[in-house]
Design an enzyme around this catalytic site. Structure first.
Site, PDB file in Angstrom:
ATOM      1  N   ASP A 111       0.793  -1.242   0.000  1.00 30.00           N
ATOM      2  CA  ASP A 111       0.000   0.000   0.000  1.00 30.00           C
ATOM      3  C   ASP A 111       0.824   1.290   0.000  1.00 30.00           C
ATOM      4  OD1 ASP A 111      -0.919  -0.747   3.476  1.00 30.00           O
ATOM      5  OD2 ASP A 111       0.859   0.281   2.709  1.00 30.00           O
ATOM      6  N   HIS A 126       6.652  -7.778  -1.185  1.00 27.30           N
ATOM      7  CA  HIS A 126       5.611  -8.228  -2.116  1.00 27.30           C
ATOM      8  C   HIS A 126       5.283  -7.188  -3.184  1.00 27.30           C
ATOM      9  CE1 HIS A 126       4.213 -11.120   1.293  1.00 27.30           C
ATOM     10  NE2 HIS A 126       5.318 -11.523   0.708  1.00 27.30           N
ATOM     11  N   CYS A 134       5.851  -4.805 -17.084  1.00 27.79           N
ATOM     12  CA  CYS A 134       5.567  -5.493 -18.348  1.00 27.79           C
ATOM     13  C   CYS A 134       5.740  -6.999 -18.181  1.00 27.79           C
ATOM     14  CB  CYS A 134       6.534  -4.989 -19.433  1.00 27.79           C
ATOM     15  SG  CYS A 134       6.346  -5.878 -20.976  1.00 27.79           S
ATOM     16  N   CYS A 156       8.042  -2.336 -25.178  1.00 25.80           N
ATOM     17  CA  CYS A 156       7.958  -3.495 -26.087  1.00 25.80           C
ATOM     18  C   CYS A 156       6.540  -3.780 -26.570  1.00 25.80           C
ATOM     19  CB  CYS A 156       8.522  -4.749 -25.401  1.00 25.80           C
ATOM     20  SG  CYS A 156       7.386  -5.462 -24.201  1.00 25.80           S
ATOM     21  N   THR A 194       1.138  -8.951  11.486  1.00 27.24           N
ATOM     22  CA  THR A 194       1.153 -10.007  10.472  1.00 27.24           C
ATOM     23  C   THR A 194       0.682 -11.319  11.078  1.00 27.24           C
ATOM     24  OG1 THR A 194       2.476 -11.227   8.835  1.00 27.24           O
ATOM     25  CG2 THR A 194       3.621 -10.523  10.847  1.00 27.24           C
ATOM     26  N   ASN A 219       0.290  -7.307  18.056  1.00 21.63           N
ATOM     27  CA  ASN A 219      -0.846  -7.850  17.312  1.00 21.63           C
ATOM     28  C   ASN A 219      -2.010  -8.021  18.295  1.00 21.63           C
ATOM     29  OD1 ASN A 219      -2.616  -9.610  15.798  1.00 21.63           O
ATOM     30  ND2 ASN A 219      -0.846 -10.189  14.547  1.00 21.63           N
TER      31      ASN A 219
END
Ligand code: BV8
Length: 245
Positions: A111, A126, A134, A156, A194, A219
């Site tokens: 994000d 990630h 591409c 391309c 997480t 958490n």
């Protein structure tokens, strides 16, 4: 479980926090939850997309099968992010980068909210929802909300895809390696927001631990990594991290 409060910050954690020189912070979707970004597994509506579980729509096979659907899923999430701002947790973590000699921010999130809060050199394991790449030549393009997203590669001519690591795909070259090296050097490793089930990201706290680091999880819930941690602060990151000041 009682929510973390100043009292639950042990003397040991406070000492480690105050004397650390090298810190590694691993974050997941939970660090953005208080900004309004739905998490993947803690409910929220991102767990499904048009009846398709997110780990199916966010998968390498889906890019081959239905690139348009994958774009719709990421366009939807990007538009959701347009109005959202970093929360206290992002700002605290960015501040830590001025407090410690070295504070490496490693995120599974796409994000961009850590950077929006001022964090530098964020390792995005990630990828980023704010980039396209591409499918043939890997040329990368920034995506801005106020401009129509380009569909084809200028270099391309082939199609573009989100520059995000999907299930079954390898991580950006070097990202995990640098993160793993910093994990093996850090004195304190924070594991924030997480569920600790996606690898290889969830392996970083294990690397830090085996190299002798002190681990602190933040958490509201326990996770498979809780048992590895020396301190577990039960609560929302935006409320807990400022208590460490
Ligand atoms: C790969 C795309 C080589 C971007 C995502 C062992 C080694 C290597 C790979 C594997 C392995 N075992 C299995 C695998 C395959 C797979 C995997 O890990 N599967 C899991 C599900 C078992 N890994 C891969 O495919 C990776 N690729 O390794 O390549 C390879 C390939 C195949 C086989 C072998 C090797 C690629 C992984 C990346 C996948 N892409 N998303 C996007 O769409 O965003 S993963 C997805 O899950 C997101 O990126 C997300 O970041 C990530 C992890 O989720 P979390 O961030 O933890 O979020 P979650 O919702 O789960 O949890 C939120 C937590 O926050 C909860 O605990 C909640 O309690 C807490 N919380 C809530 N509110 C708050 C809070 N915490 C604090 N404050 C709050 N307010």
């Amino acid at each position: 479980m009682l929510a973390a409060s100043t009292q639950s910050i042990s003397a040991e954690l406070r000492h480690r926090f105050e004397s650390a020189k090298r810190v590694l912070v691993l974050t997941g979707a939970g660090v953005s939850a208080e900004s309004g970004v739905p998490t993947f597994r803690g409910g929220g509506n991102s767990a499904m997309w048009k009846g398709v579980p997110f780990d199916v729509i966010s998968s390498a096979t889906m890019v081959e099968r239905d690139l348009q659907a994958v774009w719709e899923w990421f366009d939807y999430r990007r538009n959701l992010l347009a109005e959202l701002q970093p929360n206290a947790a992002h700002f605290e973590i960015a501040r830590w980068q001025n407090q410690f000699e070295q504070c490496t921010v490693v995120t599974q999130n796409v994000d961009g909210l850590h950077q929006k809060a001022g964090a530098r050199d964020v390792i995005e394991l990630h990828g980023s929802i704010w980039r396209a790449r591409c499918i043939s030549c890997n040329a990368r393009y920034e995506i801005q909300l106020d401009k129509r997203r380009s569909e084809l590669c200028i270099a391309c001519g082939d199609r573009l895809r989100p520059d995000v690591v999907l299930f079954g795909e390898i991580l950006p070259p070097g990202a995990f390696e640098v993160a793993a090296e910093r994990a093996s050097e850090c004195e304190v490793c924070f594991v924030i927001g997480t569920s600790g089930i996606v690898y290889p990201a969830a392996g970083l706290p294990e690397i830090a631990k085996s190299a002798g680091a002190y681990l602190c999880e933040v958490n509201p819930e326990l996770t498979p990594l809780s048992g590895l941690c020396d301190a577990v602060l039960t609560g929302k990151a935006g409320e807990v991290l400022p208590l460490l000041k």
